[in-house]
Motif scaffolding. Structure first.
Motif, PDB file in Angstrom:
ATOM      1  N   CYS A  74       0.837  -1.194   0.000  1.00  0.00           N
ATOM      2  CA  CYS A  74       0.000   0.000   0.000  1.00  0.00           C
ATOM      3  C   CYS A  74       0.878   1.252   0.000  1.00  0.00           C
ATOM      4  CB  CYS A  74      -0.884  -0.033   1.241  1.00  0.00           C
ATOM      5  SG  CYS A  74      -1.527   1.538   1.735  1.00  0.00           S
ATOM      6  N   PRO A  75       0.773   2.085  -1.039  1.00  0.00           N
ATOM      7  CA  PRO A  75       1.661   3.248  -1.117  1.00  0.00           C
ATOM      8  C   PRO A  75       1.447   4.233   0.024  1.00  0.00           C
ATOM      9  CG  PRO A  75      -0.064   3.395  -2.790  1.00  0.00           C
ATOM     10  CD  PRO A  75      -0.160   2.043  -2.167  1.00  0.00           C
ATOM     11  N   PHE A  76       0.216   4.327   0.520  1.00  0.00           N
ATOM     12  CA  PHE A  76      -0.070   5.299   1.570  1.00  0.00           C
ATOM     13  C   PHE A  76       0.725   4.968   2.839  1.00  0.00           C
ATOM     14  CE2 PHE A  76      -3.636   4.953  -1.286  1.00  0.00           C
ATOM     15  CZ  PHE A  76      -3.816   6.272  -1.668  1.00  0.00           C
ATOM     16  N   CYS A  77       0.793   3.668   3.157  1.00  0.00           N
ATOM     17  CA  CYS A  77       1.555   3.261   4.341  1.00  0.00           C
ATOM     18  C   CYS A  77       3.054   3.316   4.065  1.00  0.00           C
ATOM     19  CB  CYS A  77       1.168   1.844   4.763  1.00  0.00           C
ATOM     20  SG  CYS A  77      -0.502   1.751   5.386  1.00  0.00           S
ATOM     21  N   TYR A 129       4.778   5.176   1.946  1.00  0.00           N
ATOM     22  CA  TYR A 129       5.282   6.553   1.944  1.00  0.00           C
ATOM     23  C   TYR A 129       5.311   7.081   3.378  1.00  0.00           C
ATOM     24  CZ  TYR A 129       4.038   6.407  -3.069  1.00  0.00           C
ATOM     25  OH  TYR A 129       3.913   6.078  -4.389  1.00  0.00           O
ATOM     26  N   ILE A 185      -1.599   7.032  -9.017  1.00  0.00           N
ATOM     27  CA  ILE A 185      -2.386   7.133  -7.782  1.00  0.00           C
ATOM     28  C   ILE A 185      -3.588   8.046  -8.022  1.00  0.00           C
ATOM     29  CG2 ILE A 185      -2.395   7.985  -5.400  1.00  0.00           C
ATOM     30  CD1 ILE A 185       0.400   6.895  -5.105  1.00  0.00           C
ATOM     31  N   ARG A 244       6.266  12.411  -3.346  1.00  0.00           N
ATOM     32  CA  ARG A 244       5.102  11.532  -3.246  1.00  0.00           C
ATOM     33  C   ARG A 244       3.795  12.269  -3.556  1.00  0.00           C
ATOM     34  NH1 ARG A 244       8.271   7.355  -3.989  1.00  0.00           N
ATOM     35  NH2 ARG A 244       9.585   6.866  -2.221  1.00  0.00           N
ATOM     36  N   MET A 256       0.015  12.804  -4.666  1.00  0.00           N
ATOM     37  CA  MET A 256      -1.117  11.899  -4.425  1.00  0.00           C
ATOM     38  C   MET A 256      -2.317  12.256  -5.308  1.00  0.00           C
ATOM     39  SD  MET A 256       0.312   9.893  -2.338  1.00  0.00           S
ATOM     40  CE  MET A 256      -0.619   8.977  -1.162  1.00  0.00           C
ATOM     41  N   TYR A 263       2.543  14.477  -0.366  1.00  0.00           N
ATOM     42  CA  TYR A 263       2.434  13.695   0.871  1.00  0.00           C
ATOM     43  C   TYR A 263       3.727  13.767   1.696  1.00  0.00           C
ATOM     44  CZ  TYR A 263       0.952   9.263   3.231  1.00  0.00           C
ATOM     45  OH  TYR A 263       0.562   8.279   4.103  1.00  0.00           O
ATOM     46  N   PHE A 303      -4.170  13.402   5.794  1.00  0.00           N
ATOM     47  CA  PHE A 303      -4.108  11.969   6.129  1.00  0.00           C
ATOM     48  C   PHE A 303      -3.780  11.669   7.598  1.00  0.00           C
ATOM     49  CE2 PHE A 303      -1.929   7.749   5.752  1.00  0.00           C
ATOM     50  CZ  PHE A 303      -2.899   7.036   5.091  1.00  0.00           C
ATOM     51  N   TYR A 304      -2.620  12.091   8.059  1.00  0.00           N
ATOM     52  CA  TYR A 304      -2.220  11.739   9.425  1.00  0.00           C
ATOM     53  C   TYR A 304      -2.925  12.562  10.492  1.00  0.00           C
ATOM     54  CZ  TYR A 304       1.380   8.436   8.003  1.00  0.00           C
ATOM     55  OH  TYR A 304       2.033   7.341   7.491  1.00  0.00           O
ATOM     56  N   TYR A 332      -9.306   3.647   6.052  1.00  0.00           N
ATOM     57  CA  TYR A 332      -9.225   2.461   6.889  1.00  0.00           C
ATOM     58  C   TYR A 332     -10.423   2.300   7.824  1.00  0.00           C
ATOM     59  CZ  TYR A 332      -4.743   2.448   4.663  1.00  0.00           C
ATOM     60  OH  TYR A 332      -3.761   2.471   3.712  1.00  0.00           O
ATOM     61  N   PHE A 363      -9.199  -0.848  -2.509  1.00  0.00           N
ATOM     62  CA  PHE A 363      -7.813  -1.138  -2.881  1.00  0.00           C
ATOM     63  C   PHE A 363      -7.443  -2.614  -2.731  1.00  0.00           C
ATOM     64  CE2 PHE A 363      -3.198  -1.114  -1.960  1.00  0.00           C
ATOM     65  CZ  PHE A 363      -2.736  -0.378  -3.024  1.00  0.00           C
ATOM     66  N   GLU A 364      -7.669  -3.152  -1.548  1.00  0.00           N
ATOM     67  CA  GLU A 364      -7.213  -4.529  -1.300  1.00  0.00           C
ATOM     68  C   GLU A 364      -8.103  -5.569  -1.976  1.00  0.00           C
ATOM     69  OE1 GLU A 364      -4.456  -5.531   0.052  1.00  0.00           O
ATOM     70  OE2 GLU A 364      -3.715  -3.735   1.037  1.00  0.00           O
ATOM     71  N   TYR A 375      -3.002   1.157  -9.600  1.00  0.00           N
ATOM     72  CA  TYR A 375      -1.650   1.229  -9.035  1.00  0.00           C
ATOM     73  C   TYR A 375      -0.950  -0.131  -9.133  1.00  0.00           C
ATOM     74  CZ  TYR A 375       1.998   1.708  -5.513  1.00  0.00           C
ATOM     75  OH  TYR A 375       3.207   1.709  -4.862  1.00  0.00           O
TER      76      TYR A 375
END
Lengths: 222, 299
Positions: free
Chosen positions: A55-58, A60, B43, B80, B82, B112, B152-153, B197, B238-239, B278
């Motif tokens: 997973c690129p998000f993790c 990076y 992406i 990076r 996005m 990012y 994000f974070y 998530y 994604f997964e 991706y």
């Protein structure tokens, strides 16, 4: 004739000028290269192969979080190969253990790691010790997780246990297939080991602290 | 003069895109083709007229490609990049020496790794002026004078309504909270967020009040990208290697899986749906077809 002489003199002067410029550039380049080499001599080079960087998000994020360390430079990550590298000031003497632990703390699973110290000395992490195992038993247990990073972490944690020959986890079924020596390791210990790295089994739950330290994409609890 | 005409044409196309394409209810999506890319792991995706921009996070660049995936232009030196967007909102930009008002359409690139938003106009690269600090911006959306950022974070969305910035969302699993937001899109009436998530999409009004959450029933695993038209919502899983198509009442309409491996973003333009893949390093194109002539809805 005079013109010709003058032209020859002008040519000579131009040639001298060019030589002087070239010499200056060459000397400058040598000085720069020397300074650069000196600079590189003050830094240790770290390389670690990390599993489960799908997973690129993790991924990076790992790179970004390492950049927070004062003095870290040349941080690179290749998601396809899992190769993660950086340089760090030699005088800080960052140890192999500390580096590997930092990768684990960030939620990743380090495999082969190598440090090239500024004095040329090379250190490598120890892989799993080869051990003589008795008769192998095939076993299965349910281990909770959701992604490729989970898979790498679970397989590494269980596969590295003394007495375990192989460990393969399936992301869809959540089943971990193992082959192990019953006289060297118990299923109870295997359950506990999965929980110790953040993954619940039906028998043992991971602590909240360990679970909450997993990267976002690995959080499997509803 | 030619430049002026082409700029006007581009602006008309852009405005048309931003006016939320309507996909009639009696139509569905059918796999059309895979568009190969040359060493690009896309992406984010944005469209300016006929040009397609793709962010290539692994290679720290944004590329402009044609409809066949051929790289026409490359912008490198990002950290990076996005989920990108293209538009002309009211915005202050800076070249690090002085700031000024943005007075032309631009490509917006969230970095990012650098916690900043690059603003690209022609060969110029400047940065969006923000009075707040970001931690890994994963997406930007521009709509008329409005801007939204997925932080994000910090587990939040920053939204500029043309007059002031507001922030909404905190870390958590409850309605209105986020667990790593990765994409955002502003529409006429709402703000849509890919809540990665928490494995869902969420919808907010323009004051930051939550309206709805959707996608939980589909058991997604990492909702990494979102796109909204007048009649449909697209969420990338994604997964599980699929794109889910929802009606505007959040009911599931279709699941797109053919040739999709690790999707991160979607865009709809001229009756075509483009998915950034991706995992395979490709664009996957679906076409809009009448329901009666296809079996794609059963995919």
């Amino acid at each position: 004739m005079l013109n010709c002489k003058l032209r020859t003199n002008t040519l000579k002067i131009n040639m001298m000028k060019n030589i002087a410029i070239i010499m200056t550039v060459v000397v400058g380049l040598f000085a720069f290269a020397k300074a650069d080499a000196q600079k590189n001599n003050d830094r240790d080079q770290f390389e670690v192969q990390v599993d489960g960087l799908g997973c690129p998000f993790c991924a990076y994020g790992l790179e970004k979080k390492f950049k927070e360390f004062k003095g870290i430079k040349d941080v690179k990550i290749d998601i396809k190969t899992g190769d993660f590298s950086f340089s760090y000031p030699a005088d800080k003497a960052l140890s192999m253990d500390a580096m590997v632990q930092q990768v684990v703390k960030a939620g990743y699973t380090p495999n082969v790691a190598k440090i090239t110290r500024s004095n040329g000395k090379i250190e490598q992490n120890a892989g799993k010790k080869q051990e003589a195992l008795g008769a192998l038993t095939a076993g299965k247990l349910k281990v909770y997780g959701v992604c490729g990073m989970c898979k790498a972490r679970i397989e590494k944690a269980i596969g590295d246990m003394a007495g375990v020959k192989t460990a393969t986890w399936d992301v869809d079924t959540k089943m971990l297939a193992i082959s192990y020596d019953k006289t060297a390791v118990t299923m109870d210990a295997i359950n506990k080991q999965a929980a110790a790295v953040g993954h619940d089994t039906d028998a043992v739950k991971a602590s909240s602290k360990t679970y909450n330290a997993l990267p976002g994409c690995c959080r499997y609890r509803d | 003069m030619k430049k002026l005409i082409s700029s006007i044409c581009a602006l008309v196309v852009l405005v048309a895109c931003k006016n939320e394409t309507a996909i009639p209810e009696n139509r569905t999506w059918e796999f059309d083709k895979v568009i190969p890319l040359d060493n690009v792991n896309p992406i984010g995706i944005a469209i300016d007229g006929e040009a397609i921009y793709l962010s290539d996070g692994d290679n720290n660049r944004v590329v402009k490609v044609d409809a066949n995936g051929k790289i026409l232009l490359e912008y490198d030196g990002f950290e990076r990049p996005m989920h990108i967007d293209y538009g002309k909102p009211v915005a202050q930009i800076t070249d690090k020496l002085a700031s000024s008002a943005l007075n032309e359409a631009a490509l917006f690139v969230p970095e990012y790794g650098r916690d900043s938003i690059a603003v690209i106009t022609g060969k110029k690269r400047r940065y969006l002026v923000l009075n707040d600090s970001l931690d890994a911006p994963a997406a930007i959306s521009v709509y008329e004078n409005e801007i939204a950022l997925a932080d994000f974070y910090n587990h939040r969305i920053l939204y500029y309504n043309g007059t002031e910035w507001i922030s909404f969302g905190t870390e958590g699993k409850e309605l209105g909270m986020f667990y790593y937001p990765t994409d955002v899109q502003i529409t006429k009436d709402a703000i849509y967020v890919a809540d990665a998530y928490n494995n869902r999409g969420q919808v907010f009004d323009k004051k930051g009040k939550v309206i709805a959450a959707f996608g939980k029933e589909q058991k997604m695993n990492a909702a990494t990208g979102i796109y909204v038209t007048a009649t449909e919502i697209y969420l990338t899983d994604f997964e599980h290697k699929r794109v889910l198509v929802f009606n505007k009442d959040y009911s599931l309409k279709q699941e797109l899986k053919t040739n999709v491996n690790k999707p991160t973003d979607v865009i709809v333009v001229d009756g075509k749906l483009l998915i950034t893949d991706y995992g395979n390093g490709t664009l996957v194109q679906y076409k809009s077809v009448p329901v009666a002539t296809t079996t794609a809805a059963k995919e």
